[in-house]
Design a protein around this motif. Structure first.
Motif, PDB file in Angstrom:
ATOM      1  N   LEU A  65     -15.460   8.289  20.309  1.00  0.00           N
ATOM      2  CA  LEU A  65     -14.088   8.161  20.822  1.00  0.00           C
ATOM      3  C   LEU A  65     -13.334   9.484  20.715  1.00  0.00           C
ATOM      4  O   LEU A  65     -12.447   9.767  21.519  1.00  0.00           O
ATOM      5  N   GLU A  67     -14.574  12.491  21.124  1.00  0.00           N
ATOM      6  CA  GLU A  67     -15.176  13.582  21.899  1.00  0.00           C
ATOM      7  C   GLU A  67     -15.043  13.292  23.395  1.00  0.00           C
ATOM      8  O   GLU A  67     -15.747  12.441  23.927  1.00  0.00           O
ATOM      9  N   SER A  68     -14.156  14.032  24.068  1.00  0.00           N
ATOM     10  CA  SER A  68     -13.861  13.718  25.474  1.00  0.00           C
ATOM     11  C   SER A  68     -15.091  13.883  26.367  1.00  0.00           C
ATOM     12  O   SER A  68     -15.243  13.177  27.365  1.00  0.00           O
ATOM     13  N   ALA A  71     -16.815  10.626  26.873  1.00  0.00           N
ATOM     14  CA  ALA A  71     -16.034   9.480  27.367  1.00  0.00           C
ATOM     15  C   ALA A  71     -16.781   8.793  28.511  1.00  0.00           C
ATOM     16  O   ALA A  71     -17.476   9.441  29.293  1.00  0.00           O
ATOM     17  N   PRO A  72     -16.649   7.470  28.618  1.00  0.00           N
ATOM     18  CA  PRO A  72     -17.334   6.743  29.690  1.00  0.00           C
ATOM     19  C   PRO A  72     -16.683   6.957  31.048  1.00  0.00           C
ATOM     20  O   PRO A  72     -15.578   7.470  31.149  1.00  0.00           O
ATOM     21  N   THR A  79     -21.950   5.884  31.075  1.00  0.00           N
ATOM     22  CA  THR A  79     -21.777   6.745  29.896  1.00  0.00           C
ATOM     23  C   THR A  79     -22.630   7.990  30.087  1.00  0.00           C
ATOM     24  O   THR A  79     -23.732   7.895  30.650  1.00  0.00           O
TER      25      THR A  79
END
Ligand code: MLT
Ligand code: MN
Ligand code: ZN
Length: 296
Positions: A65, A67-68, A71-72, A79
């Protein structure tokens, strides 16, 4: 190659939930010189799009969460996470696989003894296998375009697998090279001693992430753990004539950034005001925090 240090603490993290030592208390009090650290784990990528974990920590959910790059999206369940590489079967490096069950399954590469332990002694392969389509493969010489070399560094089994008769190695270090840029990362979070062949293994590396669990050989006595029991945990201390800092100093490696990771909550290097921290940075070795990003 892009590298993100998702976590930099040893098993238990920092502060450790059941530890009231001065270091954990200073961290809990929010001292800026004693930053919190989650459990050791990396993410690497050749192209910035597809990402691979190296080890899967129990803190993985909050690490992902934070670590950008991981991000999904853009699809509802897309992902960028494509697989996981394991250095060993310790719980602080493998429990995170459980937290990836929503992925629908991923490839996992590890030494054969580690794959065996995760099937027989801590049967997480069967558990997560009920939630998705996982692939478990002995680590080879390439992962998604990155060249991977393994060095056996220890035959220390996790406590839960002490009776295992599987052939080692149980712990490896990885040398990971981007064939396009020539960038080289060495990741060695568990070194019982400075292993045979390690000087050659790190030669020419841009960055070496090294076992920084303990500063000194007897630092766990305050928690009731003898020096012999600490030694049996399989982590070469930083300090002392046989410590890792002396070995780093003795190597001619001007192009290499050395960094300590997997710091235990007893390690005074966690406090930037300590003489031990100064000793390390004055020797030219870094103590990166969680979230550190490298381009190699
Ligand atoms: C280790 O690095 O020695 C282990 O991860 C210890 C543990 O089980 O936390
Ligand atoms: Mn560990
Ligand atoms: Zn503590």
């Amino acid at each position: 190659m892009r590298v993100r240090l998702l976590g930099t603490a040893a098993g238990g993290g920092f502060p450790q939930w059941n530890c009231a030592c001065a270091l954990c208390a200073a961290c809990r009090a929010g001292s800026p010189d004693v930053p919190p650290r989650s459990q050791d784990c990396l993410a690497i990528s050749l192209d910035g799009k597809d990402w691979y974990l190296v080890n899967a920590s129990p803190d993985l959910r909050s690490q992902l969460l934070a670590e950008s790059a991981l991000a999904p999206g853009p699809g509802p369940r897309d992902t960028p996470l494509r697989g996981v590489l394991l250095t060993d079967a310790e719980l602080d490096h493998s429990l995170g696989l459980m937290l990836l069950r929503e992925s629908g399954g991923l490839p996992v590469w590890a030494p054969p003894a580690v794959l065996h332990a995760l099937a027989e002694r801590f049967p997480i392969r069967d558990t997560v296998g009920r939630y998705g389509d996982w692939r478990w493969e002995p680590v080879g010489s390439s992962v998604a375009g990155l060249t991977v070399t393994s060095l056996a560094v220890s035959d220390k089994r996790p406590k839960y697998a002490r009776e295992s008769t599987a052939d080692g190695p149980w712990v490896v270090a990885y040398r990971i090279e981007d064939p396009a840029t020539g960038g080289v990362l060495v990741y060695a979070p568990c070194l019982a001693t400075w292993p045979t062949g390690f000087d050659e293994f790190v030669a020419g590396a841009d960055c070496v992430l090294l076992d920084g669990t303990f500063h000194s050989a007897g630092e766990m006595t305050g928690t009731g753990t003898s020096t012999a029991a600490q030694h049996a945990m399989g982590h070469v201390p930083i300090d002392g004539p046989d410590g890792s800092l002396a070995r780093i100093r003795s190597l001619e490696s001007p192009g290499t950034r050395w960094m300590y990771t997997h710091l235990n909550n007893t390690n005074p290097v966690l406090d930037r005001r300590s003489p031990e921290y100064r000793q390390v940075v004055e020797a030219g070795v870094e103590v990166p925090t969680d979230g550190t990003s490298l381009n190699l």
